[in-house]
Design a protein around this motif. Structure first.
Motif, PDB file in Angstrom:
ATOM      1  N   PHE A 271     -24.171  29.267   6.999  1.00  0.00           N
ATOM      2  CA  PHE A 271     -23.662  28.265   6.059  1.00  0.00           C
ATOM      3  C   PHE A 271     -23.625  26.908   6.734  1.00  0.00           C
ATOM      4  O   PHE A 271     -23.137  26.763   7.856  1.00  0.00           O
ATOM      5  N   ASP A 272     -24.146  25.893   6.049  1.00  0.00           N
ATOM      6  CA  ASP A 272     -24.271  24.544   6.596  1.00  0.00           C
ATOM      7  C   ASP A 272     -23.728  23.567   5.549  1.00  0.00           C
ATOM      8  O   ASP A 272     -24.228  23.529   4.418  1.00  0.00           O
ATOM      9  N   ILE A 273     -22.744  22.787   5.936  1.00  0.00           N
ATOM     10  CA  ILE A 273     -22.094  21.900   4.970  1.00  0.00           C
ATOM     11  C   ILE A 273     -23.078  20.912   4.351  1.00  0.00           C
ATOM     12  O   ILE A 273     -23.035  20.651   3.136  1.00  0.00           O
ATOM     13  N   GLU A 274     -23.978  20.365   5.154  1.00  0.00           N
ATOM     14  CA  GLU A 274     -24.909  19.380   4.606  1.00  0.00           C
ATOM     15  C   GLU A 274     -25.896  20.029   3.633  1.00  0.00           C
ATOM     16  O   GLU A 274     -26.243  19.449   2.596  1.00  0.00           O
ATOM     17  N   VAL A 275     -26.348  21.233   3.970  1.00  0.00           N
ATOM     18  CA  VAL A 275     -27.208  21.963   3.035  1.00  0.00           C
ATOM     19  C   VAL A 275     -26.445  22.231   1.738  1.00  0.00           C
ATOM     20  O   VAL A 275     -26.969  22.060   0.630  1.00  0.00           O
ATOM     21  N   ALA A 276     -25.194  22.654   1.883  1.00  0.00           N
ATOM     22  CA  ALA A 276     -24.376  22.939   0.706  1.00  0.00           C
ATOM     23  C   ALA A 276     -24.217  21.693  -0.158  1.00  0.00           C
ATOM     24  O   ALA A 276     -24.358  21.763  -1.390  1.00  0.00           O
ATOM     25  N   ARG A 277     -23.939  20.578   0.448  1.00  0.00           N
ATOM     26  CA  ARG A 277     -23.752  19.346  -0.330  1.00  0.00           C
ATOM     27  C   ARG A 277     -25.005  18.988  -1.120  1.00  0.00           C
ATOM     28  O   ARG A 277     -24.931  18.604  -2.295  1.00  0.00           O
TER      29      ARG A 277
END
Length: 481
Positions: A271-277
């Motif tokens: 899980f990657d916050i920037e990918v999620a955003r």
């Protein structure tokens, strides 16, 4: 001339003074001295009177203007807070025909908890639920919006579904569901082929029907969203969408290299916050909503810490429905310490996604997963837990409430009728002792509920709740004989 004009004015004034005042308009219910909450804006307007006729709000006006109405029943709210009634956007009715009566008896439990409408996300009592939607089993039942039977693959674990193994099967399923006049379509991923999942979503969109789904592990979330999916059920799918390796992990799952539990942990590990955003921004652009069902997943995740055997809410659930809890309880009990740790870890990563979805502008729908099979997830009670979890994870109380009472109706095409306390809206209201915009737990402190224009005060709600408990005791006694 001056004398004539003075006489004329005197006559006019006398005529005005003697003109009778307009007769008060007759209505059914008048709620006076209320603080009205606008959940969209967070504004609270004190000293308001709400006039109700039949199932409609006909006016919301200052107390000083209330004399224009005379009501069969007038109730002094004494400054208490009035907002639209709660909506639970993910519930289940089921357990087979033998449990139909127990399911029906749970209906007032929603209303006792201020829940005036529910979205049934499929079970094995589809036709019964459709009948309840059109003819409520009791006057104290919430409004029901239902998917009818869900679309699945061939020979899935779920009962009461429409099995599909080809595009022709999907077309026939959609025809059948349209003929049943369902409110939306539910699609799940137990045995449904990924290509048929996408086909079903596209074809439903062509027909103008909203779709709700569990997304197959072998597809990316954006593949489903760009096919036209309307809502993603359960927050773990949103977590999956934030993996930097989502496509590769999905391909591995399709090839059978990893189990479901292993795959979910891989999604959490990557899980990657920037990918999620970025992904969540795209979901917002596409208008895809997410129903977190966080309370249900939290209960199941932490069954090793709390077995819920002492929950007071168990007293309101019939023995037949309680027996359906065993399937998930036994599965959780068979987990090794390593599996339990992984389960906790995935849930913790998943929970972090909620404020990210909010920040991206994704519509969040408040739903609980309450009903049969889903252990210790109690109708009505669980929605208060769900809203409290949203606030604990970073949403404001207003945002949590909006996910229920504004975005819920809007998703189902009911925004013109529900979502605000104003003239022309449905008289389905929640009256609270405290302001829920300041403390989300105030949703539990209920002074009254207005359901289809009928006021159920605290004493009435208590009697309803007691009656449910007595019926359950009767069923327990009968089962013990």
């Amino acid at each position: 001339m001056r004398t004539f004009i003075s006489l004329l004015l005197a006559l006019l004034l006398a005529g005005c003074a003697s003109a009778p005042a307009p007769a008060p308009e007759t209505i059914d219910l008048l709620i006076r001295s209320a603080s009205v909450i606008d959940v969209r804006t967070g504004q609270v307007t004190p000293d308001q009177t709400i006039a109700v006729r039949g199932g409609d709000i006909v006016a919301v006006l200052p107390n000083r203007e209330a004399d224009r109405y005379q009501a069969a029943r007038t109730w002094d709210a004494q400054g208490q807070y009035v907002m639209p009634g709660l909506w639970d956007m993910h519930v289940h009715f089921g357990g087979g025909e033998a449990l139909a009566a127990e399911n029906a008896e749970l209906m007032p439990l929603y209303v006792v908890n201020g829940v005036v409408a529910v979205r049934d996300a499929a079970g094995d009592l589809a036709q019964q639920v459709l009948d309840w939607r059109d003819n409520p089993p009791t006057p104290d039942s919430p409004r029901i919006f239902t998917s009818g039977p869900k679309i699945e693959g061939i020979a899935p674990v779920w009962k009461g579904v429409i099995e599909t193994g080809s595009e022709a099967d999907v077309d026939a399923a959609l025809d059948r569901l349209q003929a049943m006049r369902v409110d939306f379509i539910k699609i799940t991923d137990n045995t449904l082929k990924p290509e048929l999942f996408l086909y079903a979503v596209r074809e439903a969109k062509k027909r103008g029907i909203k779709t709700s789904a569990h997304i197959p592990m072998s597809l990316t979330v954006l593949e489903a969203a760009e096919a036209g999916l309307s809502s993603i059920e359960h927050l773990d799918y949103a977590m999956k969408a934030g993996s930097r390796d989502e496509a590769a992990i999905a391909a591995d799952y399709l090839a059978g290299r990893f189990t479901y539990a292993q795959t979910m942990k891989r999604y959490a590990d990557t899980f990657d916050i920037e990918v999620a955003r970025r992904t969540y921004a795209r979901l917002a652009e596409l208008g895809v909503a997410v129903t977190p069902t966080l309370y249900g997943s939290t209960v199941l995740t932490y069954l090793d810490r709390d077995d819920h055997s002492h929950d007071p809410e168990l007293a309101y659930v019939g023995p037949g429905i309680r027996a359906t809890y065993d399937w998930r309880i036994q599965r959780a009990a068979q987990a090794t310490p390593e599996m339990i740790a992984a389960r906790h870890y995935v849930e913790e990563v998943t929970s972090r996604t909620l404020p990210l979805l909010r920040d991206a502008g994704v519509t969040i729908l408040a739903g609980t997963d309450a009903g049969f099979l889903n252990s210790f997830n109690y109708p009505g009670f669980s929605l208060h837990e769900e809203l409290a979890l949203y606030v604990r994870l970073g949403l404001t109380p207003r945002e949590a409430l909006k996910a229920s009472v504004v975005d819920g109706p809007q998703f189902l095409g009911q925004g013109e009728r529900y979502g605000a306390v104003e003239a022309g809206k449905a008289a389905d209201l929640l009256i609270l002792v405290r302001n829920p915009l300041e403390d989300i737990t105030a949703t539990r402190d209920i002074a009254g509920v207005v359901l289809r224009g009928r006021l159920l005060d605290r004493a009435t709600l208590t009697r309803m709740q007691d009656s449910i408990r007595e019926r359950v005791r009767g069923r327990e006694a009968a089962a013990a004989q």
